[in-house]
Enzyme design. Structure first.
Site, short mmCIF file in Angstrom:
data_model
loop_
_atom_site.label_atom_id
_atom_site.label_comp_id
_atom_site.label_asym_id
_atom_site.label_seq_id
_atom_site.Cartn_x
_atom_site.Cartn_y
_atom_site.Cartn_z
N TYR A 120 0.82 -1.21 0.00
CA TYR A 120 0.00 0.00 0.00
C TYR A 120 0.86 1.26 0.00
O TYR A 120 0.69 2.15 -0.84
CB TYR A 120 -0.93 -0.02 1.22
CG TYR A 120 -1.80 1.20 1.33
CD1 TYR A 120 -2.91 1.36 0.50
CD2 TYR A 120 -1.51 2.22 2.23
CE1 TYR A 120 -3.72 2.49 0.59
CE2 TYR A 120 -2.30 3.35 2.33
CZ TYR A 120 -3.40 3.48 1.51
OH TYR A 120 -4.19 4.60 1.60
N ASP B 72 -4.17 9.65 1.74
CA ASP B 72 -4.09 8.33 2.36
C ASP B 72 -5.19 8.27 3.43
O ASP B 72 -4.93 8.44 4.61
CB ASP B 72 -2.70 8.17 2.98
CG ASP B 72 -2.58 6.87 3.76
OD1 ASP B 72 -3.45 5.99 3.63
OD2 ASP B 72 -1.60 6.76 4.54
N GLY C 243 -8.05 17.98 6.92
CA GLY C 243 -7.47 18.13 5.59
C GLY C 243 -8.27 19.06 4.69
O GLY C 243 -7.70 19.81 3.88
#
Lengths: 299, 299
Positions: free
Chosen positions: A72, A167, A149
């Protein structure tokens, strides 16, 4: 089923169940629960598994295991960063475990790595239990911002970043807004012309309806290119995870053919375990059932 | 844990546990158990799952679910058959559910399809519960042999087949011999010069030691080319399954670049759900950790 997934149903095993993948569950044998707290945003748990190393779980969903995290972290980072010539300013949204930072730090061209993680507990827990991930925070180019964010991007001057990596966890919970159009518009604004974004984009086997929507939104927002890639991660539901890779209007980006040759055998950073240029290109090849849906939204 | 995996531990769920993947288990919610018998070779079970359709289980291990069988059947068949110009005679070893036959029957060039399955109960159960798989037996080119694949190959005249597909279960149980050198030698002998074999070859995440051995053996036995490919199958352990693709000495076979263009949208056979020429080539691209091991055995 207890809130943290360590159920009384299979004693000594952690079972991952969610309405996002009804009717199936992946279970790991627990040697020892190492940490368990409720943060302001979610339930945070760390356990020692018997065959996957230490495991980080948020709201009952596996985020990272020591055994397969390489797939990942390397793919979500190097797919976007190897697709542009010399990434300099990179923003990571989410990724509080530090694994993506560790991978971004491999690029000598990078001058500034900002990370905006909403949950400080994830950062602290990673530093305590996952040193191989949290090592990413030690790079002097990294600036950690603890916060939302979405708000962070609103305050970012236009055209700041060469690359943004999102992510995030699944769209149920604190990450929900990160799958919506206003967020993608902020991302596009914060990128330079020909800048790139890579966002976690669920599983082709489980979530084609979510993927269809994300592709649709991205096609409206990103005037460069819009692509879907995927990789294998055994401890994610259905065993795969996908990524949306988009670029803004400007210098063309051909995501399928990496232009930056990363040092695969770095002496200081250690060798890459998963990523290589062949698997980069291969990750954009989709099974027919997924290709049909994604192509119909992309053109 | 009951022998058939429907445990009293998670009531109403099937959990797949095996010493081949210790410390983890994938579970499916059971709506109804449809069939449960002990054959001469193994425990055979069929259940209706709540989200993966009907599921065939042998000795506690999931072989097929209606939801994701396309990935396995299409890849194990079309990777070898699209790699040679005009396959005519094809042998399937194992594959008693009929799914591989269904895919082989897509080739108009094929004149003869032999199948050797050891367990007649698997064939019967597939015909009863999995019509979309068992349809493969209806093709007039198919000849079913119930018996041991190893013995069948010993009696096969040298150079008989263009392609052999080994659709086996794991090397614990009746399929054990199908992973050993004498078997691969019989396969090579039964193939024409430049003929191809594709065998089920476990998971890069779980079984690199088994894969390493198989690659080693194949490199000794097959004097054409020896390759490893993989694909995603959510209900197989770790979410991936691999294939050994080898050719005998003779006309060169470049497995990575398919030469036979299969009809992806066949009106009579239905469209392919998974396989396409891009994913064919992509399936040979390996993560670095696997590439390193396999390349070291291959050269």
């Amino acid at each position: 089923m207890a809130e943290n997934g360590v159920s009384s149903i299979i004693p000594g095993w952690f079972s991952e169940m969610s309405p996002m993948w009804p009717g199936e569950a992946h279970s790991l044998k627990v040697e020892k629960i190492l940490y368990q707290e409720k943060s302001d945003y979610q339930n945070v748990m760390v356990f020692q598994s018997s065959t996957y190393g230490k495991v980080l779980v948020l709201d009952g969903v596996i985020q990272v295991t020591e055994r397969d995290e390489c797939a990942y972290q390397e793919m979500i980072t190097h797919l976007p960063l190897c697709s542009i010539p010399d990434p300099k300013k990179v923003l990571v949204i989410g990724g509080g475990d530090g694994g993506v930072l560790r991978e971004v730090a491999r690029y000598s061209s990078v001058e500034q790595i900002d990370i905006c993680e909403i949950d400080k507990m994830v950062v602290d827990v990673s530093k305590q239990f996952f040193p191989a991930l949290a090592v990413g925070f030690e790079d002097p180019r990294v600036n950690l911002h603890v916060g939302d964010g979405v708000a962070f991007l609103k305050n970012t001057p236009e055209g700041t970043y060469d690359a943004i990596i999102v992510d995030s966890s699944d769209p149920i919970g604190p990450a929900q807004e990160l799958f919506e159009k206003p967020f993608f518009e902020s991302v596009a604004k914060a990128l330079r012309p020909g800048g790139v974004v890579c966002t976690q984009a669920e599983s082709i086997w489980l979530h084609m309806h979510i993927i269809e929507d994300i592709v649709s939104v991205c096609r409206q927002v990103f005037k460069g290119s819009v692509n879907y890639a995927w990789t294998t991660v055994p401890t994610y539901p259905s065993g795969v995870i996908g990524f949306m890779l988009c670029s803004t209007e400007g210098p063309a980006v051909d995501f399928k053919h990496p232009v930056y040759r990363i040092d695969e055998n770095s002496k200081t950073k250690g060798p890459l375990k998963f990523y290589n240029p062949e698997i980069h290109s291969a990750s954009f090849c989709l099974p027919s059932f997924a290709k049909k849906v994604i192509d119909s939204k992309s053109s």
